[in-house]
Design a protein around this motif. Structure first.
Motif, PDB file in Angstrom:
ATOM      1  N   VAL A 134      19.853 -22.703 -39.529  1.00 55.07           N
ATOM      2  CA  VAL A 134      19.612 -22.722 -38.192  1.00 55.07           C
ATOM      3  C   VAL A 134      19.042 -22.674 -36.844  1.00 55.07           C
ATOM      4  CG1 VAL A 134      20.976 -23.196 -36.123  1.00 55.07           C
ATOM      5  CG2 VAL A 134      21.849 -23.630 -38.329  1.00 55.07           C
ATOM      6  N   GLN A 135      18.634 -21.133 -36.661  1.00 53.25           N
ATOM      7  CA  GLN A 135      17.334 -20.436 -36.414  1.00 53.25           C
ATOM      8  C   GLN A 135      16.201 -20.792 -36.228  1.00 53.25           C
ATOM      9  OE1 GLN A 135      18.430 -15.897 -37.941  1.00 53.25           O
ATOM     10  NE2 GLN A 135      19.980 -15.748 -36.124  1.00 53.25           N
ATOM     11  N   GLU A 136      16.037 -21.152 -37.825  1.00 54.33           N
ATOM     12  CA  GLU A 136      14.213 -21.425 -37.862  1.00 54.33           C
ATOM     13  C   GLU A 136      14.204 -22.643 -37.106  1.00 54.33           C
ATOM     14  OE1 GLU A 136      12.973 -19.048 -41.687  1.00 54.33           O
ATOM     15  OE2 GLU A 136      14.052 -21.403 -41.929  1.00 54.33           O
ATOM     16  N   LEU A 137      15.794 -23.334 -36.728  1.00 52.83           N
ATOM     17  CA  LEU A 137      15.260 -25.093 -36.421  1.00 52.83           C
ATOM     18  C   LEU A 137      15.077 -24.895 -34.472  1.00 52.83           C
ATOM     19  CD1 LEU A 137      15.547 -27.774 -35.857  1.00 52.83           C
ATOM     20  CD2 LEU A 137      17.273 -28.043 -36.190  1.00 52.83           C
ATOM     21  N   ASN A 138      15.959 -23.716 -34.692  1.00 57.83           N
ATOM     22  CA  ASN A 138      16.114 -23.293 -32.863  1.00 57.83           C
ATOM     23  C   ASN A 138      14.165 -22.842 -32.653  1.00 57.83           C
ATOM     24  OD1 ASN A 138      17.529 -23.268 -30.696  1.00 57.83           O
ATOM     25  ND2 ASN A 138      16.435 -21.204 -31.436  1.00 57.83           N
ATOM     26  N   GLN A 139      13.841 -22.701 -33.763  1.00 53.57           N
ATOM     27  CA  GLN A 139      12.165 -21.578 -33.629  1.00 53.57           C
ATOM     28  C   GLN A 139      11.333 -22.635 -33.547  1.00 53.57           C
ATOM     29  OE1 GLN A 139      11.608 -18.288 -36.520  1.00 53.57           O
ATOM     30  NE2 GLN A 139       9.765 -18.281 -35.341  1.00 53.57           N
ATOM     31  N   ALA A 140      11.517 -23.692 -34.336  1.00 48.24           N
ATOM     32  CA  ALA A 140      10.876 -25.088 -34.273  1.00 48.24           C
ATOM     33  C   ALA A 140      10.719 -25.558 -33.267  1.00 48.24           C
ATOM     34  CB  ALA A 140      10.461 -25.793 -35.651  1.00 48.24           C
ATOM     35  N   VAL A 141      11.835 -25.908 -32.821  1.00 44.17           N
ATOM     36  CA  VAL A 141      12.152 -26.379 -31.998  1.00 44.17           C
ATOM     37  C   VAL A 141      11.192 -25.746 -30.331  1.00 44.17           C
ATOM     38  CG1 VAL A 141      14.067 -27.531 -29.799  1.00 44.17           C
ATOM     39  CG2 VAL A 141      14.149 -27.856 -32.240  1.00 44.17           C
ATOM     40  N   ARG A 142      11.583 -24.905 -29.737  1.00 39.25           N
ATOM     41  CA  ARG A 142      10.634 -23.904 -29.002  1.00 39.25           C
ATOM     42  C   ARG A 142       8.893 -24.110 -28.947  1.00 39.25           C
ATOM     43  NH1 ARG A 142      13.392 -20.620 -26.483  1.00 39.25           N
ATOM     44  NH2 ARG A 142      15.198 -20.037 -27.702  1.00 39.25           N
ATOM     45  N   TYR A 143       8.719 -23.913 -30.543  1.00 35.12           N
ATOM     46  CA  TYR A 143       7.450 -23.990 -30.547  1.00 35.12           C
ATOM     47  C   TYR A 143       7.226 -25.362 -30.238  1.00 35.12           C
ATOM     48  CZ  TYR A 143       3.583 -24.941 -33.141  1.00 35.12           C
ATOM     49  OH  TYR A 143       1.745 -24.813 -32.980  1.00 35.12           O
ATOM     50  N   VAL A 144       7.849 -25.670 -30.570  1.00 36.05           N
ATOM     51  CA  VAL A 144       6.897 -27.542 -29.728  1.00 36.05           C
ATOM     52  C   VAL A 144       7.232 -28.002 -28.547  1.00 36.05           C
ATOM     53  CG1 VAL A 144       7.483 -30.063 -29.711  1.00 36.05           C
ATOM     54  CG2 VAL A 144       8.017 -28.417 -32.148  1.00 36.05           C
ATOM     55  N   LEU A 145       8.158 -27.287 -27.853  1.00 31.92           N
ATOM     56  CA  LEU A 145       9.310 -27.532 -26.395  1.00 31.92           C
ATOM     57  C   LEU A 145       7.878 -26.424 -25.082  1.00 31.92           C
ATOM     58  CD1 LEU A 145      12.697 -27.078 -25.497  1.00 31.92           C
ATOM     59  CD2 LEU A 145      10.777 -29.314 -25.821  1.00 31.92           C
ATOM     60  N   GLN A 146       7.013 -25.152 -26.296  1.00 34.25           N
ATOM     61  CA  GLN A 146       6.302 -24.667 -25.395  1.00 34.25           C
ATOM     62  C   GLN A 146       4.977 -25.269 -25.667  1.00 34.25           C
ATOM     63  OE1 GLN A 146       6.664 -20.742 -27.380  1.00 34.25           O
ATOM     64  NE2 GLN A 146       8.580 -19.975 -25.979  1.00 34.25           N
ATOM     65  N   ASN A 147       4.292 -25.756 -26.872  1.00 27.13           N
ATOM     66  CA  ASN A 147       3.559 -26.845 -26.608  1.00 27.13           C
ATOM     67  C   ASN A 147       3.195 -28.474 -26.521  1.00 27.13           C
ATOM     68  OD1 ASN A 147       1.437 -24.182 -28.249  1.00 27.13           O
ATOM     69  ND2 ASN A 147       3.697 -24.586 -28.714  1.00 27.13           N
ATOM     70  N   ALA A 148       4.460 -28.891 -26.078  1.00 23.87           N
ATOM     71  CA  ALA A 148       4.355 -29.915 -26.010  1.00 23.87           C
ATOM     72  C   ALA A 148       3.388 -30.695 -25.402  1.00 23.87           C
ATOM     73  CB  ALA A 148       5.871 -30.484 -25.038  1.00 23.87           C
ATOM     74  N   ALA A 149       2.321 -30.642 -24.323  1.00 25.70           N
ATOM     75  CA  ALA A 149       1.643 -30.536 -23.498  1.00 25.70           C
ATOM     76  C   ALA A 149       0.167 -32.022 -25.357  1.00 25.70           C
ATOM     77  CB  ALA A 149       1.162 -29.900 -23.020  1.00 25.70           C
ATOM     78  N   ARG A 150       0.424 -30.831 -26.317  1.00 23.98           N
ATOM     79  CA  ARG A 150      -0.915 -31.664 -26.896  1.00 23.98           C
ATOM     80  C   ARG A 150      -0.424 -32.735 -28.259  1.00 23.98           C
ATOM     81  NH1 ARG A 150      -0.496 -25.515 -30.813  1.00 23.98           N
ATOM     82  NH2 ARG A 150      -1.926 -24.515 -28.813  1.00 23.98           N
ATOM     83  N   TRP A 151       1.369 -32.869 -27.808  1.00 26.37           N
ATOM     84  CA  TRP A 151       1.449 -33.615 -28.485  1.00 26.37           C
ATOM     85  C   TRP A 151       2.116 -35.537 -27.793  1.00 26.37           C
ATOM     86  CZ3 TRP A 151       3.262 -29.149 -30.136  1.00 26.37           C
ATOM     87  CH2 TRP A 151       2.577 -29.017 -31.392  1.00 26.37           C
ATOM     88  N   PRO A 152       2.217 -36.632 -27.858  1.00 28.93           N
ATOM     89  CA  PRO A 152       2.903 -37.274 -27.026  1.00 28.93           C
ATOM     90  C   PRO A 152       4.273 -37.019 -26.823  1.00 28.93           C
ATOM     91  CG  PRO A 152       2.083 -38.126 -28.751  1.00 28.93           C
ATOM     92  CD  PRO A 152       1.745 -36.832 -29.201  1.00 28.93           C
ATOM     93  N   ILE A 153       5.046 -35.928 -26.138  1.00 31.40           N
ATOM     94  CA  ILE A 153       6.454 -35.687 -26.513  1.00 31.40           C
ATOM     95  C   ILE A 153       7.325 -35.441 -25.397  1.00 31.40           C
ATOM     96  CG2 ILE A 153       7.956 -33.861 -27.142  1.00 31.40           C
ATOM     97  CD1 ILE A 153       6.308 -33.471 -29.576  1.00 31.40           C
ATOM     98  N   ASP A 154       8.447 -36.354 -25.117  1.00 32.70           N
ATOM     99  CA  ASP A 154       8.899 -35.957 -23.716  1.00 32.70           C
ATOM    100  C   ASP A 154      10.385 -35.597 -24.202  1.00 32.70           C
ATOM    101  OD1 ASP A 154      10.418 -36.549 -22.152  1.00 32.70           O
ATOM    102  OD2 ASP A 154      10.756 -38.519 -21.671  1.00 32.70           O
ATOM    103  N   THR A 155      10.389 -33.808 -23.058  1.00 30.99           N
ATOM    104  CA  THR A 155      11.073 -33.141 -23.931  1.00 30.99           C
ATOM    105  C   THR A 155      12.512 -33.471 -23.149  1.00 30.99           C
ATOM    106  OG1 THR A 155      10.190 -32.099 -22.177  1.00 30.99           O
ATOM    107  CG2 THR A 155       8.991 -31.428 -24.221  1.00 30.99           C
TER     108      THR A 155
END
Length: 332
Positions: A134-155
């Motif tokens: 669960v912590q790793e999923l949370n870590q993955a989510v945090r990584y994506v949110l912090q780098n969201a400008a790289r991808w077509p993602i609406d946080t």
């Protein structure tokens, strides 16, 4: 047809006789052979035949230092400059098996419907015990949110989806987002705020590990032994306490803040009676919106645990279409 744990314990009954512990690598091999090969075959074939646009796959992005801490970002190429709803996808495999590569065709199918997908890998048992997954999923989510400008993602439009063990992991993560007490017990600082999570898509999952653990006492010696062995290693305790088992589950922490849920299962899967149906009932009691597709024993197709990925079934395709409608509805 039987659940994965039943397949494992029955097919290995001769091996288990007289043994005191089941090597996890044997368990993982049995899980992969029994659960995933046919599903992946038909899933990949279906994706190749039905995807109608170019899909970008940015594979094996590291969200942490461990080899298992990798993710894929998948999205429709023609929407590379857009801001799309994003689905974090977490594979199953009884916590001891499975890998994100098997889920990539499913991620591509979702992306073909106009969404971004983050296909998450995590560390399996016995290399890690709960709550690391669960912590790793949370870590993955945090990584994506912090780098969201790289991808077509609406946080601001985030969904989470998982099957089997993956459904346990994503539902536990979302429960912790909505329960500071649970988050505290897991030493989890949620990467997401509750308003960002627009919904969950869950298939054939485990939502109350305590019930699963104790129900195994009545399942016969081999089945009981196999289930207890897996859950003990997942818990990190030789004989997990009820308090520990509750921390490994979403069900005890559900509240009125839980986001809308789409959920599928088959009554041929023994997990449905003890896991899926009680979850649906509890969410309804809390007035949480639930869309459920539960196939009865009388259903004309021989579908069971994790059937939703085996696209040769009408039921699997129906569940996929329903879940896509659910995502579209709650992404508005």
């Amino acid at each position: 047809m039987r659940t994965p744990l039943a397949i494992i314990t029955l097919s290995l009954a001769a091996l288990l006789a007289g043994c005191q512990a089941l090597p996890v690598k044997v368990l993982a091999k049995a899980m992969d052979n029994a659960q995933t090969e046919e599903n992946v075959k038909y899933l990949r074939q279906y994706a190749d035949e039905h995807i109608r646009q170019e899909i970008t796959v940015q594979a094996n992005r590291a969200y942490g230092e461990l080899p298992s801490q990798r993710l894929d970002v998948v999205y429709p190429a023609q929407h590379a400059q857009a801001k799309l709803p994003v689905v974090f996808l977490v594979h199953g495999g009884g916590w001891v098996a499975g890998h994100k590569e098997a889920m990539q065709p499913y991620a591509r199918l979702i992306a073909d419907r106009g969404l971004a997908v983050v296909n998450v890998e995590y560390t399996l048992v016995p290399k890690a015990a709960y709550p690391q997954q669960v912590q790793e999923l949370n870590q993955a989510v945090r990584y994506v949110l912090q780098n969201a400008a790289r991808w077509p993602i609406d946080t601001g439009r985030v969904f989470l989806s998982g099957d089997s063990a993956g459904a346990n992991i994503v539902s536990s993560n979302v429960a912790a987002v909505n329960s500071p007490e649970m988050a505290g017990q897991l030493a989890l600082s949620p990467a997401l705020a509750a308003p960002q999570i627009k919904g969950l898509v869950l298939h054939s999952g485990v939502y109350d590990v305590k019930v699963l653990y104790h129900a195994a006492d009545k399942a016969g010696a081999i089945m009981s032994w196999g289930t207890h062995s897996v859950l003990a290693q997942y818990s990190g305790e030789r004989q997990p306490s009820d308090a520990t088992l509750d921390r490994m589950s979403a069900y005890p922490w559900l509240n009125t803040h839980f986001p809308p849920v789409y959920i599928s299962a088959s009554e041929a899967d023994t997990l449905t009676k003890t896991q899926t149906l009680p979850l649906i009932e509890r969410l309804k009691q809390l007035n949480v919106p639930v869309t459920a597709q539960i196939y009865p024993l009388s259903y004309r197709e021989a579908i069971n645990h994790d059937f939703n990925f085996n696209m040769r079934f009408d039921g699997s395709r129906e569940v996929f279409d329903q879940s896509m409608k659910f995502l579209a509805q709650h992404a508005r």
